[in-house]
Write a protein that holds these residues in place. Structure first.
Motif: not given
Lengths: 300, 310
Positions: B25-31, B48-54
């Motif tokens: 699972e990889r999550v893309l977090i952006f705005s 920070t909380m989700m190490p599987h985030a990009k």
């Protein structure tokens, strides 16, 4: 409110064209026709949602997901007070901050209590060993700031508590002092009036003398002892030091041997300068004379 | 304070063998552009909380939303958390399963970030969270779908290279007042004492779509009022109050200045009046005699007391 004289027909049509068609078709009836928006139809495609969920769901073992669904743990405080715990029954009031946060807290607690045995079974640890150093989500600097803030809050509270207690003590002490003084004054007054009465011949009994004398001796000695223990108060001492004892002059300007031999106030430049210019050179801040000022005014 | 995680992993008590990371699972977090500092910090905290985030650069709002799917493909992510700021006031969050899956749009409110000094807990960076859900999530189909989305997005995959093997914090999702409340607690003791770490926010569901950032609408929230409408209603309410007060004042003024009706004079009012008889005028020629005041003789106090005793 206005009184309707005719029947009001409510029509769910948006456009004038539709209105014209309806008129042609004979759907419009005589009377006041009011145009109202169709009630908004909100999408709730339950079948679609279920289908989507079925497609999207990933059947992962619990160890991968670590999710739990549970109600909050029993509220110990409200049970002890035997309050009716409304959130357990139905709606949680989102506006009551404390209740809401406690609800979330207890939900998390219940999750942990349920999850611990499961985690142990899958041999996943929750406590890290003492020597395991790793990066934390919040930096150490930040945690220091938090700690300082908590400590300062505590100190402020303690200080205010102390101040309150002191104030209370002082009030109480003041009360007691006033009572004692009043009592003494009353006794004195009674004594004086008794003496006067005897002197003017109104009474011929002399008993008041003995009774008062005995009581007075004892009480005055007792109170003096209590007062003298602490000596003059800090305020008294400070004032004595500042303003002296009244009689003697300061004696700071005497010519004693020590003051004559003390050369610390000697400035060589000033002594040998023959009194030349004053500090900066007198004319820098000097205001021009009246005639000069007049000339300046006339020029501008 | 950092350590080589791989070396330590074999020595750890809870871990027998370092396993293989299978749940990719990889999550893309952006705005979008135009976010304010609080949103930026919230995004950083989530990363920070989700190490599987990009992370990714800010997207221009002029581009259509389906472009995000392409960005996700490029970054090889299968989930996306997209924050959109409008009017520099309102924050919307999209959560979606990237290529085909469902997506949902929320209005985010009441944001508190990790940096708040009142949130005193702390946890390992990249540790795996426990997820805690309200039972209300199982009752409605749209909530069930959201629950599945949250589980897949927020849970850290096991044996992820950047993750820590300990489970030391809990994410809670609760439904109250038709909104979803998110909290993050640190587990201090195994008997259940918790401290809040943060961040915390409230999600107000708007719509659920069948596709990722598009597609047919599966669900619309009937209780959702857009922030614009909310602000407009407040303004209208205030204006209505002012207008009402003015109207009342005008009415009172009108009452005061309006012509009052004259009470008609009663013809029969003086029927029973009988004038009094005339008295002869009395003129005094001599001055009256002065009054003599007698003083009372009171004995002095001493004398009175003596007399009383006798």
């Amino acid at each position: 409110h206005f009184y309707l004289y005719e029947k009001v027909n409510i029509i769910h049509l948006h456009f004038i064209a539709q209105l014209q068609e309806a008129f042609a078709a004979g759907l419009l009836k005589p009377g006041m026709n009011v145009l109202v928006d169709k009630p908004k139809k909100l999408v709730n495609n339950v079948e679609g949602l279920k289908q989507c969920l079925a497609d999207f769901r990933k059947d992962l073992p619990w160890v991968e997901r670590l999710d739990l669904t549970n109600l909050p743990a029993a509220n110990i405080i409200s049970q002890a007070e035997e309050k009716a715990s409304a959130p357990a029954a139905g709606e949680l009031d989102a506006d009551d901050d404390f209740q809401r946060e406690m609800f979330f807290y207890r939900q998390a607690q219940a999750t942990i209590l349920e999850a611990m045995p499961l985690l142990n079974r899958h041999s996943i640890a929750t406590k890290r060993p003492e020597d395991y150093f790793a990066e934390m989500a919040k930096s150490d600097q930040h945690m220091q700031k938090i700690r300082k803030k908590l400590i300062s809050k505590q100190m402020i509270m303690e200080r205010s508590e102390k101040a309150k207690k002191l104030r209370e003590q002082r009030k109480f002490g003041k009360k007691v002092q006033i009572e004692v003084i009043q009592k003494r004054q009353q006794e004195k007054k009674a004594m004086m009036s008794a003496v006067k009465k005897y002197q003017k011949g109104m009474t011929d009994k002399l008993e008041f003398l003995e009774g008062d004398q005995k009581m007075n001796k004892e009480s005055s000695q007792g109170s003096k002892k209590a007062v003298n223990k602490k000596g003059p108060s800090a305020k008294r001492k400070y004032k004595d030091q500042k303003f002296g004892f009244g009689g003697k002059k300061s004696g700071k300007k005497w010519n004693t041997k020590e003051s004559y031999n003390d050369v610390s106030g000697f400035r060589a430049k000033i002594a040998h300068g023959k009194g030349g210019k004053k500090g900066k050179g007198g004319k820098q801040n000097k205001r021009p004379g009246k005639s000069v000022r007049k000339k300046m005014k006339n020029r501008s | 304070m950092d350590q080589q995680p791989s070396a330590d992993r074999e020595k750890l008590p809870g871990r027998s063998i370092s396993g293989k990371w299978t749940n990719k699972e990889r999550v893309l977090i952006f705005s979008s552009r135009g976010i304010n500092f609080r949103t930026r910090h919230l995004m950083q905290d989530l990363r920070t909380m989700m190490p599987h985030a990009k992370a990714d650069t800010k997207m221009d709002r002029k581009d259509k939303l389906f472009v995000i799917n392409e960005v996700c493909e490029i970054k090889n992510c299968n989930k996306c958390l997209y924050f959109e700021a409008k009017k520099k006031q309102d924050l919307y969050m999209w959560i979606s399963n990237s290529p085909h899956g469902p997506s949902a749009k929320f209005l985010v409110q009441n944001i508190h970030t990790l940096a708040e000094l009142k949130l005193t807990g702390n946890c390992l960076k990249g540790s795996r969270p426990l997820l805690s859900f309200d039972p209300k999530f199982d009752k409605e189909p749209h909530y069930a779908l959201l629950k599945e989305l949250f589980i897949q997005t927020f849970s850290t995959p096991r044996y992820h290279p950047k993750s820590q093997p300990f489970v030391d914090h809990v994410f809670t999702f609760t439904i109250a007042d038709n909104r979803i409340w998110f909290r993050n607690y640190q587990i201090i003791e195994e008997d259940g004492s918790l401290v809040e770490i943060g961040p915390r926010f409230v999600l107000n569901l708007m719509k659920i779509f069948q596709g990722s950032f598009g597609g047919p609408t599966l669900y619309e929230n009937p209780d959702f009022r857009s922030p614009n409408m909310h602000r407009r209603e407040m303004r209208l309410a205030a204006a209505a109050k002012v207008r009402e007060k003015q109207m009342v004042k005008e009415m009172q003024k009108g009452k005061k200045t309006s012509a009052k009706e004259d009470l008609e004079s009663d013809v029969t009012a003086d029927v029973f009046l009988t004038p009094a008889e005339e008295k002869p005028a009395d003129i005094q020629t001599e001055a009256p005699e002065p009054k003599v005041v007698k003083k009372k003789q009171k004995a002095f106090k001493r004398q009175r007391m003596q007399m009383a005793r006798r």
